[in-house]
Design a protein around this motif. Structure first.
Motif, PDB file in Angstrom:
ATOM      1  N   ILE A   8      49.336  25.679  54.637  1.00 30.96           N
ATOM      2  CA  ILE A   8      48.904  27.050  54.913  1.00 30.96           C
ATOM      3  C   ILE A   8      48.822  27.815  53.595  1.00 30.96           C
ATOM      4  O   ILE A   8      49.830  27.976  52.899  1.00 30.96           O
ATOM      5  N   GLU A   9      47.619  28.263  53.268  1.00 25.52           N
ATOM      6  CA  GLU A   9      47.408  29.016  52.031  1.00 25.52           C
ATOM      7  C   GLU A   9      47.817  30.470  52.229  1.00 25.52           C
ATOM      8  O   GLU A   9      47.239  31.186  53.046  1.00 25.52           O
ATOM      9  N   ILE A  10      48.846  30.884  51.486  1.00 24.52           N
ATOM     10  CA  ILE A  10      49.340  32.249  51.544  1.00 24.52           C
ATOM     11  C   ILE A  10      49.062  32.927  50.211  1.00 24.52           C
ATOM     12  O   ILE A  10      49.521  32.474  49.164  1.00 24.52           O
ATOM     13  N   ALA A  11      48.268  33.983  50.240  1.00 20.48           N
ATOM     14  CA  ALA A  11      47.990  34.796  49.049  1.00 20.48           C
ATOM     15  C   ALA A  11      47.434  33.968  47.888  1.00 20.48           C
ATOM     16  O   ALA A  11      47.689  34.277  46.723  1.00 20.48           O
ATOM     17  N   GLY A  12      46.715  32.912  48.213  1.00 16.67           N
ATOM     18  CA  GLY A  12      46.080  32.095  47.180  1.00 16.67           C
ATOM     19  C   GLY A  12      47.034  31.266  46.352  1.00 16.67           C
ATOM     20  O   GLY A  12      46.640  30.685  45.328  1.00 16.67           O
ATOM     21  N   GLN A  13      48.290  31.165  46.781  1.00 14.23           N
ATOM     22  CA  GLN A  13      49.305  30.556  45.923  1.00 14.23           C
ATOM     23  C   GLN A  13      49.181  29.043  45.781  1.00 14.23           C
ATOM     24  O   GLN A  13      49.471  28.493  44.724  1.00 14.23           O
ATOM     25  N   MET A  14      48.759  28.332  46.818  1.00 17.58           N
ATOM     26  CA  MET A  14      48.607  26.875  46.683  1.00 17.58           C
ATOM     27  C   MET A  14      47.579  26.561  45.609  1.00 17.58           C
ATOM     28  O   MET A  14      47.775  25.676  44.765  1.00 17.58           O
ATOM     29  N   GLY A  15      46.452  27.282  45.631  1.00 16.79           N
ATOM     30  CA  GLY A  15      45.404  27.037  44.657  1.00 16.79           C
ATOM     31  C   GLY A  15      45.792  27.462  43.257  1.00 16.79           C
ATOM     32  O   GLY A  15      45.517  26.750  42.275  1.00 16.79           O
ATOM     33  N   TYR A  40      39.784  31.998  50.009  1.00 11.66           N
ATOM     34  CA  TYR A  40      40.354  31.227  48.910  1.00 11.66           C
ATOM     35  C   TYR A  40      39.743  29.817  48.883  1.00 11.66           C
ATOM     36  O   TYR A  40      39.644  29.154  49.914  1.00 11.66           O
ATOM     37  N   GLU A  41      39.344  29.355  47.683  1.00 15.44           N
ATOM     38  CA  GLU A  41      38.694  28.054  47.557  1.00 15.44           C
ATOM     39  C   GLU A  41      39.223  27.213  46.405  1.00 15.44           C
ATOM     40  O   GLU A  41      39.149  25.987  46.442  1.00 15.44           O
ATOM     41  N   ASP A  42      39.712  27.833  45.350  1.00 16.30           N
ATOM     42  CA  ASP A  42      40.068  27.116  44.128  1.00 16.30           C
ATOM     43  C   ASP A  42      41.186  26.109  44.367  1.00 16.30           C
ATOM     44  O   ASP A  42      42.232  26.438  44.932  1.00 16.30           O
ATOM     45  N   CYS A  43      40.955  24.881  43.913  1.00 13.43           N
ATOM     46  CA  CYS A  43      41.934  23.787  44.000  1.00 13.43           C
ATOM     47  C   CYS A  43      42.410  23.556  45.436  1.00 13.43           C
ATOM     48  O   CYS A  43      43.578  23.233  45.672  1.00 13.43           O
ATOM     49  N   LEU A  44      41.499  23.737  46.380  1.00 13.02           N
ATOM     50  CA  LEU A  44      41.846  23.567  47.786  1.00 13.02           C
ATOM     51  C   LEU A  44      40.908  22.589  48.469  1.00 13.02           C
ATOM     52  O   LEU A  44      39.724  22.507  48.139  1.00 13.02           O
ATOM     53  N   VAL A  45      41.454  21.858  49.437  1.00 15.26           N
ATOM     54  CA  VAL A  45      40.658  21.115  50.410  1.00 15.26           C
ATOM     55  C   VAL A  45      40.811  21.876  51.718  1.00 15.26           C
ATOM     56  O   VAL A  45      41.876  21.860  52.337  1.00 15.26           O
ATOM     57  N   ASN A  46      39.780  22.606  52.112  1.00 15.56           N
ATOM     58  CA  ASN A  46      39.843  23.366  53.359  1.00 15.56           C
ATOM     59  C   ASN A  46      39.525  22.442  54.525  1.00 15.56           C
ATOM     60  O   ASN A  46      38.451  21.856  54.599  1.00 15.56           O
ATOM     61  N   THR A  47      40.494  22.307  55.425  1.00 17.66           N
ATOM     62  CA  THR A  47      40.382  21.352  56.522  1.00 17.66           C
ATOM     63  C   THR A  47      40.918  22.003  57.798  1.00 17.66           C
ATOM     64  O   THR A  47      41.038  23.222  57.880  1.00 17.66           O
ATOM     65  N   ASP A  48      41.230  21.199  58.806  1.00 16.01           N
ATOM     66  CA  ASP A  48      41.864  21.705  60.018  1.00 16.01           C
ATOM     67  C   ASP A  48      42.998  20.758  60.394  1.00 16.01           C
ATOM     68  O   ASP A  48      43.218  19.734  59.737  1.00 16.01           O
ATOM     69  N   PRO A 160      58.744  33.416  41.229  1.00 18.89           N
ATOM     70  CA  PRO A 160      57.858  34.580  41.413  1.00 18.89           C
ATOM     71  C   PRO A 160      56.460  34.182  41.867  1.00 18.89           C
ATOM     72  O   PRO A 160      55.990  33.067  41.627  1.00 18.89           O
ATOM     73  N   ILE A 161      55.789  35.103  42.539  1.00 21.24           N
ATOM     74  CA  ILE A 161      54.377  34.945  42.873  1.00 21.24           C
ATOM     75  C   ILE A 161      53.595  34.660  41.588  1.00 21.24           C
ATOM     76  O   ILE A 161      53.886  35.222  40.535  1.00 21.24           O
ATOM     77  N   ALA A 162      52.596  33.787  41.689  1.00 13.52           N
ATOM     78  CA  ALA A 162      51.802  33.415  40.513  1.00 13.52           C
ATOM     79  C   ALA A 162      50.428  34.061  40.559  1.00 13.52           C
ATOM     80  O   ALA A 162      49.844  34.260  41.628  1.00 13.52           O
ATOM     81  N   ILE A 163      49.898  34.363  39.373  1.00  7.53           N
ATOM     82  CA  ILE A 163      48.558  34.926  39.257  1.00  7.53           C
ATOM     83  C   ILE A 163      47.882  34.330  38.027  1.00  7.53           C
ATOM     84  O   ILE A 163      48.534  34.104  36.998  1.00  7.53           O
ATOM     85  N   ASP A 164      46.579  34.049  38.150  1.00  7.86           N
ATOM     86  CA  ASP A 164      45.798  33.513  37.039  1.00  7.86           C
ATOM     87  C   ASP A 164      45.176  34.696  36.305  1.00  7.86           C
ATOM     88  O   ASP A 164      44.194  35.289  36.762  1.00  7.86           O
ATOM     89  N   LEU A 165      45.736  35.042  35.150  1.00  6.52           N
ATOM     90  CA  LEU A 165      45.329  36.253  34.439  1.00  6.52           C
ATOM     91  C   LEU A 165      43.932  36.167  33.839  1.00  6.52           C
ATOM     92  O   LEU A 165      43.388  37.192  33.411  1.00  6.52           O
ATOM     93  N   ARG A 166      43.337  34.984  33.823  1.00  9.80           N
ATOM     94  CA  ARG A 166      41.959  34.878  33.325  1.00  9.80           C
ATOM     95  C   ARG A 166      41.001  35.724  34.154  1.00  9.80           C
ATOM     96  O   ARG A 166      39.953  36.151  33.660  1.00  9.80           O
TER      97      ARG A 166
END
Length: 327
Positions: A8-15, A40-48, A160-166
């Motif tokens: 379960i992707e929460i707040a984009g954190q898995m990606g 959210y799509e980055d570094c994810l395999v969206n499935t069911d 802590p929650i992570a963020i990609d500052l780029r």
């Protein structure tokens, strides 16, 4: 190391975490079965659910470490856990809040908390009792979540929650701006305390000249474009901690208002620049920022620095790898 994140992707954190881990020479990807307008799509395999269950054998062969999120694993009955244990796979469970926020416990130190999104206490307990015979370590984003799970796991790590500052170039509030922009972005109005925000805005409109933007049900990348033009970020006022929206606001160089429970203030770094506001003090604190553009800018500069030191995904990934080494 091959690292599985799911499901379960929460707040984009898995990606975000997978991206940072990949940069450090590992192979990490998230398998996500929870789909929302955030996109959210980055570094994810969206499935069911059926799709990921079908791939279980392949996944089990591919990955060395399993980083589960939000109290869920590959199978809804947790039957994957004994199989992974037999294969000596490392496992950790990442809890995010609503999945483990026991209703009565949440109210002990917080008269404002909303727990309508959390399952009944008995359901939370039952799920944790199914997970913890196999997974001995948990991760939480802060000490607000820590208290709910500390008695179930052998060790609970705070990450802590992570963020990609780029993707977050700072845009500090202008000192000359005559009509500042206030922005609130609730993913859930009840949880965020939006009713208190709107009451505050209506009252302030009688006294000050400003624009108010509410961002709802919008793709995450599109929402960020609106955040950049804001002068004041108004986040959440019931939970007792801050979330990803606060982090994104600080990363963009904006002053942020959110509620940090008094008993938790000392658990965060001392330089946390969030203007601590509950439903009773929100009006006075927004008024303070409206009257003092220099304070808006000062908090924005401090917020960006804080995120660079605490929430940058490179910094968080180093801490995560240290946790992995202890599993």
């Amino acid at each position: 190391m091959n690292i599985f994140h799911g499901i379960i992707e929460i707040a984009g954190q898995m990606g975000i975490l997978s991206s940072a881990l990949n940069k450090k020479g590992h192979y990490s990807i998230g398998y996500n079965t929870f789909h929302s307008y955030l996109g959210y799509e980055d570094c994810l395999v969206n499935t069911d659910q059926p799709g990921i269950e079908e791939k279980f054998e392949e996944i089990m062969e591919t990955f060395d470490l399993f980083h589960f999120h939000y109290g869920s694993t590959i199978f809804t009955d947790f039957s994957d856990l004994p199989e992974l244990k037999k294969r000596n796979k490392k496992m950790v469970m990442h809890h995010w809040g609503n999945d483990v926020r026991f209703h009565d416990r949440a109210r002990v130190n917080n008269p404002f908390v909303y727990t309508g999104d959390s399952p009944p206490n008995e359901e939370i307990h039952e799920k944790l009792m199914k997970i913890t015979p196999y997974i001995k370590d948990a991760i939480v984003q802060d000490h607000e979540v820590y208290d709910y799970v500390k008695d179930y796991y052998e060790k609970v790590h705070v990450l802590p929650i992570a963020i990609d500052l780029r993707f977050f170039e700072p845009s500090y509030p202008s000192l000359e701006k005559k009509r500042p922009v206030l922005l609130h972005a609730p993913t859930n109005r009840e949880f965020k305390g939006t009713i208190h925000v709107e009451k505050t805005i209506e009252k302030l409109k009688e006294e000050y000249d400003f624009d108010y933007i509410i961002v709802e049900k919008m793709n995450h990348k599109e929402a960020i474009k609106l955040y950049r033009d804001a002068d004041i970020i108004i986040d959440q006022f019931l939970c007792g901690s801050y979330g990803l929206f606060s982090v994104e606001g600080m990363a963009l160089g904006k002053p942020v208002l959110a509620y940090i429970r008094p008993d938790l203030v000392g658990r965060f770094p001392s330089d946390l620049p969030i203007l601590n506001s509950n439903p009773n003090t929100l009006y006075d604190n927004v008024k303070l920022l409206l009257e003092h553009p220099e304070l808006r800018r000062d908090l924005g500069i401090k917020g960006r620095k804080y995120v660079e030191n605490v929430h940058s995904h490179d910094v968080v990934a180093e801490k995560l790898l240290e946790i992995y080494s202890q599993l």
